[in-house]
Design a protein around this motif. Structure first.
Motif, PDB file in Angstrom:
ATOM      1  N   TYR A 165       0.802  -1.224   0.000  1.00  0.00           N
ATOM      2  CA  TYR A 165       0.000   0.000   0.000  1.00  0.00           C
ATOM      3  C   TYR A 165       0.835   1.275   0.000  1.00  0.00           C
ATOM      4  O   TYR A 165       0.275   2.368   0.015  1.00  0.00           O
ATOM      5  N   ALA A 166       2.150   1.150  -0.009  1.00  0.00           N
ATOM      6  CA  ALA A 166       3.007   2.333  -0.024  1.00  0.00           C
ATOM      7  C   ALA A 166       2.957   2.975  -1.418  1.00  0.00           C
ATOM      8  O   ALA A 166       2.738   2.289  -2.425  1.00  0.00           O
ATOM      9  N   PRO A 167       3.150   4.297  -1.483  1.00  0.00           N
ATOM     10  CA  PRO A 167       3.207   4.952  -2.798  1.00  0.00           C
ATOM     11  C   PRO A 167       4.349   4.381  -3.632  1.00  0.00           C
ATOM     12  O   PRO A 167       5.379   3.970  -3.093  1.00  0.00           O
ATOM     13  N   PRO A 168       4.182   4.350  -4.966  1.00  0.00           N
ATOM     14  CA  PRO A 168       5.179   3.693  -5.822  1.00  0.00           C
ATOM     15  C   PRO A 168       6.596   4.252  -5.709  1.00  0.00           C
ATOM     16  O   PRO A 168       7.555   3.513  -5.835  1.00  0.00           O
ATOM     17  N   LYS A 169       6.733   5.534  -5.457  1.00  0.00           N
ATOM     18  CA  LYS A 169       8.081   6.113  -5.410  1.00  0.00           C
ATOM     19  C   LYS A 169       8.601   6.287  -3.985  1.00  0.00           C
ATOM     20  O   LYS A 169       9.596   6.954  -3.776  1.00  0.00           O
ATOM     21  N   SER A 170       7.938   5.682  -3.007  1.00  0.00           N
ATOM     22  CA  SER A 170       8.363   5.854  -1.622  1.00  0.00           C
ATOM     23  C   SER A 170       9.570   4.967  -1.313  1.00  0.00           C
ATOM     24  O   SER A 170       9.844   3.978  -1.994  1.00  0.00           O
ATOM     25  N   LEU A 171      10.264   5.345  -0.260  1.00  0.00           N
ATOM     26  CA  LEU A 171      11.426   4.580   0.180  1.00  0.00           C
ATOM     27  C   LEU A 171      11.014   3.185   0.629  1.00  0.00           C
ATOM     28  O   LEU A 171      11.742   2.218   0.443  1.00  0.00           O
ATOM     29  N   TRP A 172       9.830   3.088   1.228  1.00  0.00           N
ATOM     30  CA  TRP A 172       9.344   1.795   1.707  1.00  0.00           C
ATOM     31  C   TRP A 172       9.154   0.834   0.543  1.00  0.00           C
ATOM     32  O   TRP A 172       9.485  -0.346   0.650  1.00  0.00           O
ATOM     33  N   ARG A 173       8.634   1.297  -0.588  1.00  0.00           N
ATOM     34  CA  ARG A 173       8.417   0.424  -1.743  1.00  0.00           C
ATOM     35  C   ARG A 173       9.738   0.095  -2.435  1.00  0.00           C
ATOM     36  O   ARG A 173       9.961  -1.024  -2.870  1.00  0.00           O
ATOM     37  N   LYS A 174      10.629   1.093  -2.530  1.00  0.00           N
ATOM     38  CA  LYS A 174      11.902   0.864  -3.218  1.00  0.00           C
ATOM     39  C   LYS A 174      12.812  -0.078  -2.440  1.00  0.00           C
ATOM     40  O   LYS A 174      13.502  -0.896  -3.032  1.00  0.00           O
ATOM     41  N   GLY A 175      12.820   0.053  -1.114  1.00  0.00           N
ATOM     42  CA  GLY A 175      13.692  -0.774  -0.298  1.00  0.00           C
ATOM     43  C   GLY A 175      12.977  -1.954   0.320  1.00  0.00           C
ATOM     44  O   GLY A 175      13.348  -2.402   1.408  1.00  0.00           O
ATOM     45  N   TYR A 176      11.972  -2.477  -0.367  1.00  0.00           N
ATOM     46  CA  TYR A 176      11.144  -3.552   0.172  1.00  0.00           C
ATOM     47  C   TYR A 176      11.975  -4.773   0.542  1.00  0.00           C
ATOM     48  O   TYR A 176      11.782  -5.355   1.607  1.00  0.00           O
ATOM     49  N   ILE A 177      12.894  -5.145  -0.301  1.00  0.00           N
ATOM     50  CA  ILE A 177      13.688  -6.355  -0.053  1.00  0.00           C
ATOM     51  C   ILE A 177      14.535  -6.175   1.205  1.00  0.00           C
ATOM     52  O   ILE A 177      14.632  -7.082   2.030  1.00  0.00           O
ATOM     53  N   ILE A 178      15.104  -4.995   1.365  1.00  0.00           N
ATOM     54  CA  ILE A 178      15.923  -4.731   2.548  1.00  0.00           C
ATOM     55  C   ILE A 178      15.064  -4.772   3.807  1.00  0.00           C
ATOM     56  O   ILE A 178      15.464  -5.347   4.831  1.00  0.00           O
ATOM     57  N   PHE A 179      13.870  -4.176   3.741  1.00  0.00           N
ATOM     58  CA  PHE A 179      12.985  -4.180   4.901  1.00  0.00           C
ATOM     59  C   PHE A 179      12.543  -5.596   5.261  1.00  0.00           C
ATOM     60  O   PHE A 179      12.539  -5.968   6.432  1.00  0.00           O
ATOM     61  N   GLU A 180      12.176  -6.379   4.255  1.00  0.00           N
ATOM     62  CA  GLU A 180      11.726  -7.732   4.564  1.00  0.00           C
ATOM     63  C   GLU A 180      12.891  -8.595   5.054  1.00  0.00           C
ATOM     64  O   GLU A 180      12.732  -9.378   5.996  1.00  0.00           O
ATOM     65  N   LEU A 181      14.042  -8.438   4.445  1.00  0.00           N
ATOM     66  CA  LEU A 181      15.205  -9.206   4.880  1.00  0.00           C
ATOM     67  C   LEU A 181      15.593  -8.845   6.316  1.00  0.00           C
ATOM     68  O   LEU A 181      15.883  -9.739   7.132  1.00  0.00           O
ATOM     69  N   SER A 182      15.573  -7.557   6.640  1.00  0.00           N
ATOM     70  CA  SER A 182      15.895  -7.174   8.017  1.00  0.00           C
ATOM     71  C   SER A 182      14.837  -7.678   8.989  1.00  0.00           C
ATOM     72  O   SER A 182      15.160  -8.046  10.130  1.00  0.00           O
ATOM     73  N   THR A 183      13.583  -7.742   8.554  1.00  0.00           N
ATOM     74  CA  THR A 183      12.539  -8.304   9.411  1.00  0.00           C
ATOM     75  C   THR A 183      12.795  -9.783   9.670  1.00  0.00           C
ATOM     76  O   THR A 183      12.666 -10.257  10.800  1.00  0.00           O
TER      77      THR A 183
END
Length: 152
Positions: free
Chosen positions: A33-51
């Motif tokens: 649900y994050a906007p397409p150009k947001s940091l959350w969408r761009k760094g999704y792999i990093i966020f999920e991997l860190s989780t």
């Protein structure tokens, strides 16, 4: 280790599997649900991997507390059962609770924040407008004096 201790350790690992699946679902929902150009969408792999890394560390700490650091194959199966339990039965309940928390807690906080910032913005605009009205005659006279001095 007695049977009741084994049962409690397996129940704790099933609960950690449910919590882990909920955390991963939360990260994936946020990124969806994050906007397409947001940091959350761009760094999704990093966020999920860190989780996943944080969940692994949490599981290791749980094993240290529950079983003194011993790992058995049953522990992996217990966490896998917790993941499956979340996906099959508890995902709808967790998402409903999340929507309720969003509607009842998070959105009113954002509304109050937006209301406060817009109120402060309007007060600042009013002060600037009053200041402009007060200083307009002085600025008008100063401009006329400058034009007179430049003509001479």
């Amino acid at each position: 280790m007695t049977v009741s201790e084994q049962f409690l350790s397996i129940a704790a690992l099933i609960a950690s599997g449910v919590i882990g699946a909920a955390c991963i679902d939360l990260v994936r929902t946020f990124s969806h649900y994050a906007p397409p150009k947001s940091l959350w969408r761009k760094g999704y792999i990093i966020f999920e991997l860190s989780t996943w890394i944080l969940l692994g560390i949490g599981t290791f700490l749980l094993l240290m507390i529950v079983r003194d650091g011993e790992w058995h194959f049953v522990d992996f199966l217990s966490q896998l059962a917790g993941f499956c339990l979340y996906q099959l039965c508890l995902q709808g309940i967790f998402r409903f609770i999340g929507r309720m928390i969003d509607r009842l807690v998070i959105q009113p906080i954002f509304f109050m924040w937006h209301l406060l910032t817009s109120l402060i913005r309007q007060i600042i605009r009013l002060i600037v407008a009053i200041f402009k009205i007060i200083t307009f005659p002085i600025a008008f006279v100063v401009k006329k004096i400058k034009k007179l001095t430049l003509k001479k």
